[in-house]
Design a protein around this motif. Sequence first.
Motif, PDB file in Angstrom:
ATOM      1  N   UNK A 168     -18.294   7.702 -50.470  1.00 58.61           N
ATOM      2  CA  UNK A 168     -18.909   8.814 -49.736  1.00 58.61           C
ATOM      3  C   UNK A 168     -20.209   9.191 -50.445  1.00 58.61           C
ATOM      4  N   UNK A 169     -21.159   9.719 -49.684  1.00 61.28           N
ATOM      5  CA  UNK A 169     -22.466  10.094 -50.241  1.00 61.28           C
ATOM      6  C   UNK A 169     -22.351  11.137 -51.352  1.00 61.28           C
ATOM      7  N   UNK A 170     -23.308  11.070 -52.269  1.00 65.28           N
ATOM      8  CA  UNK A 170     -23.513  12.122 -53.276  1.00 65.28           C
ATOM      9  C   UNK A 170     -23.986  13.379 -52.560  1.00 65.28           C
ATOM     10  N   UNK A 171     -23.574  14.529 -53.028  1.00 67.18           N
ATOM     11  CA  UNK A 171     -24.047  15.788 -52.471  1.00 67.18           C
ATOM     12  C   UNK A 171     -25.278  16.254 -53.236  1.00 67.18           C
ATOM     13  N   UNK A 172     -26.283  16.699 -52.520  1.00 68.29           N
ATOM     14  CA  UNK A 172     -27.495  17.236 -53.142  1.00 68.29           C
ATOM     15  C   UNK A 172     -27.285  18.699 -53.495  1.00 68.29           C
ATOM     16  N   UNK A 173     -27.829  19.113 -54.633  1.00 68.62           N
ATOM     17  CA  UNK A 173     -27.755  20.509 -55.046  1.00 68.62           C
ATOM     18  C   UNK A 173     -28.607  21.362 -54.122  1.00 68.62           C
ATOM     19  N   UNK A 174     -28.089  22.546 -53.759  1.00 69.12           N
ATOM     20  CA  UNK A 174     -28.806  23.473 -52.891  1.00 69.12           C
ATOM     21  C   UNK A 174     -28.925  24.837 -53.557  1.00 69.12           C
ATOM     22  N   UNK A 175     -30.159  25.305 -53.725  1.00 64.59           N
ATOM     23  CA  UNK A 175     -30.406  26.660 -54.260  1.00 64.59           C
ATOM     24  C   UNK A 175     -29.833  27.725 -53.333  1.00 64.59           C
ATOM     25  N   UNK A 176     -29.930  27.492 -52.034  1.00 68.10           N
ATOM     26  CA  UNK A 176     -29.418  28.459 -51.064  1.00 68.10           C
ATOM     27  C   UNK A 176     -27.908  28.599 -51.214  1.00 68.10           C
ATOM     28  N   UNK A 177     -27.200  27.480 -51.277  1.00 71.66           N
ATOM     29  CA  UNK A 177     -25.750  27.523 -51.461  1.00 71.66           C
ATOM     30  C   UNK A 177     -25.401  28.176 -52.793  1.00 71.66           C
ATOM     31  N   UNK A 178     -26.205  27.904 -53.817  1.00 72.87           N
ATOM     32  CA  UNK A 178     -25.950  28.474 -55.139  1.00 72.87           C
ATOM     33  C   UNK A 178     -26.064  30.000 -55.105  1.00 72.87           C
ATOM     34  N   UNK A 179     -27.055  30.492 -54.393  1.00 74.40           N
ATOM     35  CA  UNK A 179     -27.248  31.943 -54.280  1.00 74.40           C
ATOM     36  C   UNK A 179     -26.010  32.608 -53.681  1.00 74.40           C
ATOM     37  N   UNK A 180     -25.477  32.016 -52.610  1.00 74.60           N
ATOM     38  CA  UNK A 180     -24.323  32.617 -51.939  1.00 74.60           C
ATOM     39  C   UNK A 180     -23.016  32.361 -52.698  1.00 74.60           C
ATOM     40  N   UNK A 181     -22.930  31.271 -53.419  1.00 81.65           N
ATOM     41  CA  UNK A 181     -21.754  31.026 -54.269  1.00 81.65           C
ATOM     42  C   UNK A 181     -21.719  32.047 -55.403  1.00 81.65           C
TER      43      UNK A 181
END
Length: 160
Positions: free
Chosen positions: A57-70
């Motif tokens: 399965x593909x590698x997941x790219x880091x997301x600043x937006x997701x990080x903010x909400x996490x």
Amino acid sequence: MKMRLHHAILVLFVFIISCTSENLDEDTTSIVTAENNVQLEEALLELVNEHRVNLGINNLEFSEVAYKYANSHNDYMIAKGSLSHDNFSSRASNINSEEEVEMVAENVAKDYNTAQQAFQGWYTSSNHKKTMEGDFTHTAVSVKEDENGNYYFTQLFYKK
């Protein structure tokens, strides 16, 4: 002249440090905790991506937006004192308003001391494992510690 200036700066620096050593200890503790949390975040993201790659399965790219909400969700869980998926639809909508995503999912965990333990907890839970292995493109992991030393983990996933 240059030598006197360097000497004056050195004396001032030593004076500042000696006068604030108590505060520096507190700041150092905060920095160490933050560094540990970042190390846990990076390690957990790496474990999830290694697992996905091993499955083809593909590698997941880091997301600043997701990080903010996490991060925000970890703050909420810490304030509440318990693990939850409360307000997930709001987080998903907020991410969608910033990234225009197809779908959003999350995994949460509490009281694990290592990234490996958190990963293993998610891996042995069919719903969490399904999320880790899902058709997503981006992610972020937030790890925060409450005042009692308990770690809270939130990983948000989305597909663009």
